[in-house]
Motif scaffolding. Sequence first.
Motif, PDB file in Angstrom:
ATOM      1  N   LEU A  69       8.248   3.891   3.799  1.00 11.45           N
ATOM      2  CA  LEU A  69       7.357   4.404   2.752  1.00 11.45           C
ATOM      3  C   LEU A  69       6.667   3.312   1.941  1.00 11.45           C
ATOM      4  N   ILE A  70       7.221   2.105   1.919  1.00 11.30           N
ATOM      5  CA  ILE A  70       6.533   0.996   1.253  1.00 11.30           C
ATOM      6  C   ILE A  70       6.089  -0.001   2.312  1.00 11.30           C
ATOM      7  N   GLY A  71       4.788  -0.208   2.370  1.00 13.19           N
ATOM      8  CA  GLY A  71       4.222  -1.160   3.305  1.00 13.19           C
ATOM      9  C   GLY A  71       3.775  -2.421   2.577  1.00 13.19           C
ATOM     10  N   PHE A  72       3.783  -3.529   3.305  1.00 10.14           N
ATOM     11  CA  PHE A  72       3.384  -4.816   2.745  1.00 10.14           C
ATOM     12  C   PHE A  72       1.980  -5.153   3.254  1.00 10.14           C
ATOM     13  N   GLY A  73       1.012  -5.115   2.357  1.00 13.82           N
ATOM     14  CA  GLY A  73      -0.372  -5.396   2.733  1.00 13.82           C
ATOM     15  C   GLY A  73      -0.634  -6.881   2.870  1.00 13.82           C
ATOM     16  N   THR A  74      -1.470  -7.248   3.841  1.00 14.80           N
ATOM     17  CA  THR A  74      -1.703  -8.676   4.120  1.00 14.80           C
ATOM     18  C   THR A  74      -3.164  -9.079   3.979  1.00 14.80           C
ATOM     19  N   TYR A  75      -3.974  -8.208   3.342  1.00 15.18           N
ATOM     20  CA  TYR A  75      -5.339  -8.641   3.036  1.00 15.18           C
ATOM     21  C   TYR A  75      -5.293  -9.587   1.844  1.00 15.18           C
TER      22      TYR A  75
END
Length: 315
Positions: free
Chosen positions: A16-22
Amino acid sequence: MRSNEVRLNNGIAMPLIGFGTYSFPNNRKTTELAIYNALKMGYRHFDTAKIYGSEPAVGNALNEAIFEGRVERENIFLTSKLWGNDHHDPVSALNQTLRNLGMEYVDLYLVHWPVKLKPWVNYAVPNEDDFENLDLESTWAGMEKCLEMGLCKCIGVSNFSSKKIEGLSDFASTPPAVNQVEMHPMWRQRKLRETCGDHKIHVSAYSPLGGPGNAWRSTAVVDHPIIKSIALKHKATPAQVALKWGLSKGSSVIVKSFNVERMKENIGSFDLKLEDEDMLDIDKLEERKIMRGEFLVNQTTSPYKTIEDLWDYEI
């Protein structure tokens, strides 16, 4: 089934928690270090895209962790996205993404925007003459081919309005598993959440904190007095309140911070319990969208002549 996962419409579990890499500017070493730290803290969902330029860094960091035995590939959920210039051949695009990542498959592959661009438009802000006519049925057939070939475990969309979801549902053999859209306490997406719910499509929230510090305009969700007062009441942080609100709505959240303390803070939002009164107070906040998509609107070649066309008046 862990409490920090959601079961998608094809039976696959997504954290449910994603780690964004932008990040802008994109720095490979900085991104790799952030992923290293994220893995240590328990993040297992990583979100990238061709247009972010972060696929090689994400792949290198994850593969190093897998090689060293710090995590197993099957315990990672990896998302990437089809840019507009690759609508003519999603299979080739995903194969290139997999080469960038050094992976055999991604867990989720999304159509980044409902926009088709000319093949050479490998940059984030298209010029006025860079657009082509969108044939979503053809694009989606290519996405389904990616799934059939085992290049991804799930397919989905991003930045799709309720009307576009309904249109896609008319011809899709495989429905999208996810619609990743902007969503936070000041852009609550009530209609879209209802539409996606009707089609069993999971809503995943990007900019769940209102995008502080991003390259686009920012809506100061974490600075709003109501969010701050709720945080104070629960001895939490405003960011945790914003994230918990999204999670409480049944959505996943994609957080983008490479700061170690904020990364810990964000994943700690699972432990917060918001009261009904808090949710009602948030529902009264003024709404304001950040990622309006003006760069995809023009009067000549774009299929969208106005912002309202792009979002089908859900703005």
